[in-house]
Design a protein around this motif. Structure first.
Motif, PDB file in Angstrom:
ATOM      1  N   ALA A   1      -3.749   1.522   3.787  1.00 14.15           N
ATOM      2  CA  ALA A   1      -3.086   0.429   3.729  1.00 14.15           C
ATOM      3  C   ALA A   1      -2.714  -0.360   3.282  1.00 14.15           C
ATOM      4  CB  ALA A   1      -2.439   0.662   4.960  1.00 14.15           C
ATOM      5  N   ASP A   2      -1.359  -1.078   2.487  1.00 14.39           N
ATOM      6  CA  ASP A   2      -1.829  -2.339   1.933  1.00 14.39           C
ATOM      7  C   ASP A   2      -0.136  -3.272   2.818  1.00 14.39           C
ATOM      8  OD1 ASP A   2      -3.283  -1.941  -0.439  1.00 14.39           O
ATOM      9  OD2 ASP A   2      -1.947  -0.424  -1.525  1.00 14.39           O
ATOM     10  N   LEU A   3      -0.884  -4.338   2.855  1.00 16.72           N
ATOM     11  CA  LEU A   3      -0.451  -5.212   3.431  1.00 16.72           C
ATOM     12  C   LEU A   3       0.397  -6.892   2.734  1.00 16.72           C
ATOM     13  CD1 LEU A   3      -2.548  -4.140   5.876  1.00 16.72           C
ATOM     14  CD2 LEU A   3      -0.734  -5.065   7.305  1.00 16.72           C
ATOM     15  N   ASP A   4       1.756  -6.796   2.818  1.00 15.92           N
ATOM     16  CA  ASP A   4       1.858  -8.316   2.865  1.00 15.92           C
ATOM     17  C   ASP A   4       1.835  -8.908   4.254  1.00 15.92           C
ATOM     18  OD1 ASP A   4       2.455 -10.470   1.319  1.00 15.92           O
ATOM     19  OD2 ASP A   4       4.651  -9.787   1.082  1.00 15.92           O
ATOM     20  N   VAL A   5       2.018 -10.168   4.710  1.00 18.73           N
ATOM     21  CA  VAL A   5       1.615 -11.050   5.430  1.00 18.73           C
ATOM     22  C   VAL A   5       1.843 -12.304   5.817  1.00 18.73           C
ATOM     23  CG1 VAL A   5      -0.046 -11.558   7.060  1.00 18.73           C
ATOM     24  CG2 VAL A   5      -0.474  -9.636   6.443  1.00 18.73           C
ATOM     25  N   VAL A   6       3.270 -12.801   6.089  1.00 20.01           N
ATOM     26  CA  VAL A   6       3.624 -14.147   5.899  1.00 20.01           C
ATOM     27  C   VAL A   6       3.927 -14.616   7.223  1.00 20.01           C
ATOM     28  CG1 VAL A   6       5.535 -15.063   4.943  1.00 20.01           C
ATOM     29  CG2 VAL A   6       5.116 -12.983   3.400  1.00 20.01           C
ATOM     30  N   VAL A   7       3.212 -15.993   7.311  1.00 21.45           N
ATOM     31  CA  VAL A   7       3.774 -16.609   8.428  1.00 21.45           C
ATOM     32  C   VAL A   7       5.108 -17.723   7.980  1.00 21.45           C
ATOM     33  CG1 VAL A   7       2.636 -19.186   9.830  1.00 21.45           C
ATOM     34  CG2 VAL A   7       1.667 -16.884   9.200  1.00 21.45           C
ATOM     35  N   SER A   8       5.885 -17.892   9.038  1.00 18.94           N
ATOM     36  CA  SER A   8       6.413 -18.804   8.552  1.00 18.94           C
ATOM     37  C   SER A   8       6.909 -19.771   8.249  1.00 18.94           C
ATOM     38  CB  SER A   8       8.094 -18.260  10.006  1.00 18.94           C
ATOM     39  OG  SER A   8       7.227 -19.012  11.372  1.00 18.94           O
ATOM     40  N   LYS A   9       7.234 -20.715   7.953  1.00 17.63           N
ATOM     41  CA  LYS A   9       7.555 -22.240   7.531  1.00 17.63           C
ATOM     42  C   LYS A   9       6.934 -22.851   8.937  1.00 17.63           C
ATOM     43  CE  LYS A   9       7.508 -21.787   3.050  1.00 17.63           C
ATOM     44  NZ  LYS A   9       6.404 -22.129   2.341  1.00 17.63           N
ATOM     45  N   ASP A  10       7.668 -22.835  10.089  1.00 15.31           N
ATOM     46  CA  ASP A  10       7.582 -23.050  10.930  1.00 15.31           C
ATOM     47  C   ASP A  10       6.337 -22.337  11.856  1.00 15.31           C
ATOM     48  OD1 ASP A  10       8.185 -20.738  12.219  1.00 15.31           O
ATOM     49  OD2 ASP A  10      10.353 -21.620  13.142  1.00 15.31           O
ATOM     50  N   GLY A  11       5.938 -21.524  11.496  1.00 15.26           N
ATOM     51  CA  GLY A  11       4.697 -21.288  11.930  1.00 15.26           C
ATOM     52  C   GLY A  11       4.421 -20.690  13.750  1.00 15.26           C
ATOM     53  N   LYS A  12       5.435 -19.825  13.367  1.00 13.07           N
ATOM     54  CA  LYS A  12       5.525 -19.297  15.113  1.00 13.07           C
ATOM     55  C   LYS A  12       5.872 -18.094  14.944  1.00 13.07           C
ATOM     56  CE  LYS A  12       8.242 -23.947  16.829  1.00 13.07           C
ATOM     57  NZ  LYS A  12       9.809 -23.821  17.356  1.00 13.07           N
ATOM     58  N   THR A  13       6.274 -17.097  13.385  1.00 12.89           N
ATOM     59  CA  THR A  13       6.153 -16.360  13.582  1.00 12.89           C
ATOM     60  C   THR A  13       5.493 -15.787  12.658  1.00 12.89           C
ATOM     61  OG1 THR A  13       8.745 -16.248  13.949  1.00 12.89           O
ATOM     62  CG2 THR A  13       8.243 -14.203  13.468  1.00 12.89           C
ATOM     63  N   THR A  14       4.528 -14.374  12.409  1.00 10.78           N
ATOM     64  CA  THR A  14       4.055 -13.621  11.552  1.00 10.78           C
ATOM     65  C   THR A  14       4.770 -12.095  11.530  1.00 10.78           C
ATOM     66  OG1 THR A  14       2.560 -14.983  11.407  1.00 10.78           O
ATOM     67  CG2 THR A  14       1.767 -12.337  10.127  1.00 10.78           C
ATOM     68  N   MET A  15       4.867 -12.306  10.232  1.00 10.10           N
ATOM     69  CA  MET A  15       5.754 -10.632   8.950  1.00 10.10           C
ATOM     70  C   MET A  15       5.214 -10.157   8.209  1.00 10.10           C
ATOM     71  SD  MET A  15       9.565  -9.995   8.125  1.00 10.10           S
ATOM     72  CE  MET A  15      10.080 -11.002   8.595  1.00 10.10           C
ATOM     73  N   VAL A  16       4.544  -8.267   9.091  1.00 10.08           N
ATOM     74  CA  VAL A  16       3.738  -7.972   8.389  1.00 10.08           C
ATOM     75  C   VAL A  16       4.675  -6.515   7.646  1.00 10.08           C
ATOM     76  CG1 VAL A  16       1.734  -6.783   8.062  1.00 10.08           C
ATOM     77  CG2 VAL A  16       1.877  -8.603   9.615  1.00 10.08           C
ATOM     78  N   ASN A  17       4.869  -6.317   6.581  1.00  8.85           N
ATOM     79  CA  ASN A  17       5.003  -5.689   5.657  1.00  8.85           C
ATOM     80  C   ASN A  17       4.579  -4.913   5.256  1.00  8.85           C
ATOM     81  OD1 ASN A  17       8.371  -6.885   5.803  1.00  8.85           O
ATOM     82  ND2 ASN A  17       7.720  -8.720   4.358  1.00  8.85           N
ATOM     83  N   TYR A  18       3.909  -3.612   5.577  1.00  4.41           N
ATOM     84  CA  TYR A  18       2.996  -2.565   5.203  1.00  4.41           C
ATOM     85  C   TYR A  18       3.427  -1.003   4.397  1.00  4.41           C
ATOM     86  CZ  TYR A  18       4.175  -0.415   9.855  1.00  4.41           C
ATOM     87  OH  TYR A  18       4.783  -0.075  10.858  1.00  4.41           O
ATOM     88  N   THR A  19       3.098  -0.525   3.624  1.00  2.01           N
ATOM     89  CA  THR A  19       2.966   0.528   3.274  1.00  2.01           C
ATOM     90  C   THR A  19       1.716   1.261   3.818  1.00  2.01           C
ATOM     91  OG1 THR A  19       4.093   0.565   1.438  1.00  2.01           O
ATOM     92  CG2 THR A  19       2.906   2.266   1.905  1.00  2.01           C
ATOM     93  N   ASP A  20       1.751   2.170   4.732  1.00  2.00           N
ATOM     94  CA  ASP A  20       0.188   2.780   5.794  1.00  2.00           C
ATOM     95  C   ASP A  20       1.179   4.347   5.342  1.00  2.00           C
ATOM     96  OD1 ASP A  20      -1.665   3.535   7.149  1.00  2.00           O
ATOM     97  OD2 ASP A  20      -0.633   2.585   8.745  1.00  2.00           O
ATOM     98  N   LYS A  21      -0.341   4.818   4.938  1.00  2.00           N
ATOM     99  CA  LYS A  21      -0.558   6.240   4.120  1.00  2.00           C
ATOM    100  C   LYS A  21       1.610   6.798   3.413  1.00  2.00           C
ATOM    101  CE  LYS A  21      -3.627   8.104   7.606  1.00  2.00           C
ATOM    102  NZ  LYS A  21      -3.378   8.025   9.001  1.00  2.00           N
ATOM    103  N   GLY A  22       1.374   6.190   2.732  1.00  2.00           N
ATOM    104  CA  GLY A  22       3.387   6.235   2.164  1.00  2.00           C
ATOM    105  C   GLY A  22       3.900   5.915   3.188  1.00  2.00           C
ATOM    106  N   GLU A  23       4.631   5.240   4.155  1.00  2.00           N
ATOM    107  CA  GLU A  23       5.662   4.978   5.015  1.00  2.00           C
ATOM    108  C   GLU A  23       5.401   3.386   4.821  1.00  2.00           C
ATOM    109  OE1 GLU A  23       6.208   7.219   8.579  1.00  2.00           O
ATOM    110  OE2 GLU A  23       4.233   8.171   8.483  1.00  2.00           O
TER     111      GLU A  23
END
Length: 147
Positions: A116-138
């Protein structure tokens, strides 16, 4: 376990040796109502991250889609090298690269092959983390709320 890998790595986001000033550091709770998660989706997950400019320590635990407990952890540097990942039979190493203060790229592998490849981003206000991922092609997106 796919989402647990992502979550483990994500909350890979945020050690007693590491400073708490990183936006990734802290306790994060998986929010299944947000994002677009690919199955299987855990019923719950809590991730604890300690990070500074060079190091990242990640631990995760939760309940999977079959009501079974799971745990996972790793310690890595932002140098793109492979580090051991424990607790998930489908992953044995993880590597991290820092994009900026609020974003990291994570790659997980099993026997040298990318899982898997993941792009992990913490929001500017530091309250939320979003992880966009590709895992086994999905492709998917998981969201974590800071506790």
């Amino acid at each position: 376990m796919r989402l647990s890998r992502v979550l483990l790595i994500i909350l890979t986001l945020s050690t007693s040796l590491l400073a708490a000033d990183s936006p990734f550091s802290g306790t994060w709770k998986f929010n299944p109502a947000k994002g677009h998660n690919t199955p299987p989706v855990p019923k719950s997950q809590t991730v604890t991250i300690a990070a500074d400019k060079e190091n990242f320590k990640f631990s995760s635990e939760g309940i999977d889609e079959k009501d079974q407990p799971f745990k996972g952890s790793y310690e890595a540097k932002f140098d793109g090298k492979d580090y051991p990942f424990t607790g998930d039979p489908t992953i044995d190493t993880v590597s991290l690269r820092r994009v900026n203060d609020h974003e990291i790229k994570i790659t997980t592998k099993k026997a040298g092959k990318v899982v898997a490849d993941l792009d992990v981003v913490v929001s500017k206000d530091g309250k939320t983390t979003m992880v966009n991922y590709t895992d086994k092609g999905e492709k998917g997106t998981s969201v974590y709320d800071k506790q």
